[in-house]
Write an enzyme that holds these catalytic residues in place. Structure first.
Site, PDB file in Angstrom:
ATOM      1  N   PHE A 267     -78.732 -32.262 -11.626  1.00 26.61           N
ATOM      2  CA  PHE A 267     -79.763 -33.369 -11.716  1.00 26.61           C
ATOM      3  C   PHE A 267     -80.979 -32.660 -12.049  1.00 26.61           C
ATOM      4  CE2 PHE A 267     -81.035 -37.089  -8.640  1.00 26.61           C
ATOM      5  CZ  PHE A 267     -81.690 -37.632  -9.701  1.00 26.61           C
ATOM      6  N   GLY A 312     -69.602 -32.708  -7.990  1.00 25.49           N
ATOM      7  CA  GLY A 312     -69.197 -31.479  -6.821  1.00 25.49           C
ATOM      8  C   GLY A 312     -70.095 -30.471  -6.806  1.00 25.49           C
ATOM      9  N   SER A 317     -63.377 -23.228  -3.855  1.00 20.97           N
ATOM     10  CA  SER A 317     -62.981 -22.315  -2.929  1.00 20.97           C
ATOM     11  C   SER A 317     -63.797 -20.873  -3.072  1.00 20.97           C
ATOM     12  CB  SER A 317     -61.511 -21.972  -3.054  1.00 20.97           C
ATOM     13  OG  SER A 317     -61.217 -21.369  -4.525  1.00 20.97           O
ATOM     14  N   CYS A 319     -67.005 -21.190  -4.075  1.00 14.79           N
ATOM     15  CA  CYS A 319     -68.629 -21.490  -4.153  1.00 14.79           C
ATOM     16  C   CYS A 319     -69.066 -21.283  -2.668  1.00 14.79           C
ATOM     17  CB  CYS A 319     -68.759 -22.640  -4.658  1.00 14.79           C
ATOM     18  SG  CYS A 319     -70.278 -23.292  -4.991  1.00 14.79           S
ATOM     19  N   GLY A 381     -60.074 -24.588 -10.633  1.00 19.94           N
ATOM     20  CA  GLY A 381     -60.477 -23.223 -10.942  1.00 19.94           C
ATOM     21  C   GLY A 381     -59.382 -22.607 -10.271  1.00 19.94           C
ATOM     22  N   ARG A 418     -76.095 -20.560 -15.471  1.00 20.74           N
ATOM     23  CA  ARG A 418     -75.297 -21.711 -14.588  1.00 20.74           C
ATOM     24  C   ARG A 418     -76.313 -22.010 -13.507  1.00 20.74           C
ATOM     25  NH1 ARG A 418     -71.585 -23.598 -10.906  1.00 20.74           N
ATOM     26  NH2 ARG A 418     -69.971 -25.176 -11.982  1.00 20.74           N
ATOM     27  N   GLY A 488     -47.978 -32.367   9.479  1.00 20.82           N
ATOM     28  CA  GLY A 488     -47.221 -31.397   9.142  1.00 20.82           C
ATOM     29  C   GLY A 488     -45.965 -30.999  10.061  1.00 20.82           C
TER      30      GLY A 488
END
Length: 502
Positions: A267, A312, A317, A319, A381, A418, A488
């Site tokens: 943005f 996002g 994981s 980041c 990723g 980036r 689980g």
């Protein structure tokens, strides 16, 4: 006073899908997982680029090189080759992918007659396959003198310093084909002569490439290969907001089918400038933008010309953007918010903007949740970094096989583009990613088939046979912490060998 959103920032793990009626039409073999990549007038035309499975690999050094791009495209998905490298090397990766689908692949294991068995074994360990071409100068374009396969040597009975020329299969004993042979003709020669590989040579005897029996078998077993109009594999490329005026023309020339602006926060005026320049100079080029997490960010990038939007911030994981800068949103909430904006935009304009959910996928069922919430496809990723086809090293750490995996915001990647803040010179004042390991999982194809089987099974339970139908029919429920535990295995003593590590 600051604006406060009423909705909580939620993750995929906080939701479950409530089943719908499953009918005769809802069986895994009838599920269509294709997804659009480029915006289009829905109901009046088709997207000019679609992928056959809703997965693309992340724009990351540790994930998306030419090897991953080839493997994923052959399974129906697409890679965006990482941009934090020189323009020349990124373009070379793109060219390798586009060249691969000719069926005649450039030999990447090459030796000279003076190399040794030790060199052959090292090459096999490095490249992962057992066929090496023997050329005069040891290059992929040299005059072909023979081949070495695993049938040509026996390590236990040979000295490691044995010269290649002493045990190779010489060209006089090989079946070869001339340059210009079609893929169909090459496969016929392979089958008629009962060989596993066929060298293609030019009129001067120089190696052009190799055709392998296993590639023919792979193609027959993978009808979802993602191909362009010339029957070449489809591949994407990451770009940044700094050197796009030089990088984009080069990538287009190299054959990239789609581009993606790679940024932790899309943005920005920097993405606006890049998008407007690209669309002004190359209006037919497919380019995605992002990342955003709300309706305002979505609308801004669409108005700038983006063909798809990536969702996002901070959910990956590796980041740490959220804890470093305090910006972002739970991935589930972000996808729901942007999807709502996308649907409103479609109602107003008739133009459908594909959405890519980037980050937040921990378990396979999260994939289906992301699609149900409005994403058309997923960028992954960590998931792909675990496989043989990712470009990183496989190591043993504490007795367990792992693969290296680092974020583009880490010091190791040094990908300041980036995280460009518009300042002069470019820099990274602090890290937004970590350097890590992920459990090694083996080959891409078998793991991907398992994940997609789960996605299809879940869609069938939701009475859906396409991603669009899933989005229309999906019913979601927020789960409590105790219901997560209930979901689980619990209250039993579980056998160690009953479950496979993921």
């Amino acid at each position: 006073m600051a604006m406060i959103f009423e909705q909580e920032s939620r993750t995929f793990s906080e939701y479950l899908l409530v089943p719908n009626l499953t009918t005769e039409k809802n069986t895994p073999d009838q599920v269509d997982l294709s997804a659009p990549i480029c915006k289009f007038r829905k109901g009046k035309e088709e997207s000019k680029l679609k992928i056959n499975i809703p997965m693309v690999s992340a724009v990351m050094q540790a994930v998306s090189d030419d090897g991953m791009a080839i493997a994923l495209a052959r399974c129906g998905g697409m890679s965006f080759v990482f941009q934090s490298q020189s323009i020349e090397s990124q373009c070379e990766m793109i060219r390798k992918v586009k060249k691969y689908k000719a069926g005649i692949v450039e030999s990447d294991s090459n030796v000279s007659p003076e190399n040794t068995l030790e060199d052959i074994l090292a090459l096999r360990e490095e490249k992962g396959h057992g066929t090496a071409a023997v050329t005069e100068d040891g290059t992929a374009e040299g005059k072909l003198l023979g081949l070495v396969t695993t049938r040509d040597y026996r390590v236990s009975r040979m000295s490691l310093d044995t010269k290649v020329k002493e045990f190779m299969t010489p060209i006089e004993k090989l079946v070869t084909a001339p340059e210009g042979t079609t893929l169909k003709e090459a496969n016929d020669i392979i089958w008629d002569n009962k060989v596993n590989q066929l060298p293609i040579v030019d009129k001067n005897g120089r190696l052009v490439g190799l055709v392998f029996r296993k590639d023919y078998e792979f193609h027959k077993a993978n009808p979802h290969e993602l191909l362009d109009d010339e029957k070449k594999l489809v591949v994407g490329a990451g770009i940044n907001t700094r050197d796009y005026q030089e990088r984009v023309p080069a990538l287009i020339e190299a054959g990239a089918d789609a581009l993606c602006l790679d940024s932790s926060d899309g943005f920005s005026v920097w993405q606006e400038k890049a998008l407007r320049w690209i669309k002004s100079n190359y209006p037919d080029v497919i380019v995605g933008a992002g990342n955003v997490v709300d309706a305002e960010g979505f609308k801004f990038l669409v108005d700038c010309g983006a063909d798809f939007i990536k969702i996002g911030i901070g959910g990956g994981s590796i980041c740490i953007t959220r804890e470093q800068k305090g910006i972002g949103c739970g991935q589930a909430s972000a996808v729901l918010a942007v999807a709502e904006a996308r649907d409103k935009y479609f109602q107003e304009t008739g133009i459908y903007i594909p959405l890519c959910s980037d980050g937040g996928i921990v378990h396979d069922y999260h994939m289906t949740l992301a699609l149900a919430m409005g994403a058309d496809f997923l960028m992954l990723g960590r998931y792909f970094a675990r496989f043989d086809e990712s470009p990183t090293r496989k190591l043993i750490v504490n007795g367990t096989y792992v693969k290296e995996y680092w974020g583009e915001g880490s010091n190791r990647a040094r990908n300041w583009q980036r995280y460009d803040d518009g300042g002069k010179g470019g820099k990274m004042a602090f890290e937004e990613g970590v350097d890590s390991y992920v459990p090694y999982a083996g080959e891409l194809k078998s793991n991907l088939e398992t994940s997609l089987a789960k996605v299809k099974a879940t869609m069938c339970s939701c009475g859906s046979s396409s991603i669009e139908e899933l989005q229309q029919k999906a019913r979601l429920v927020v789960v409590s912490s105790t219901s997560i535990v209930e979901g689980g295995a619990h209250d039993v003593i579980q056998k160690e060998n009953d479950r496979t590590a993921r």
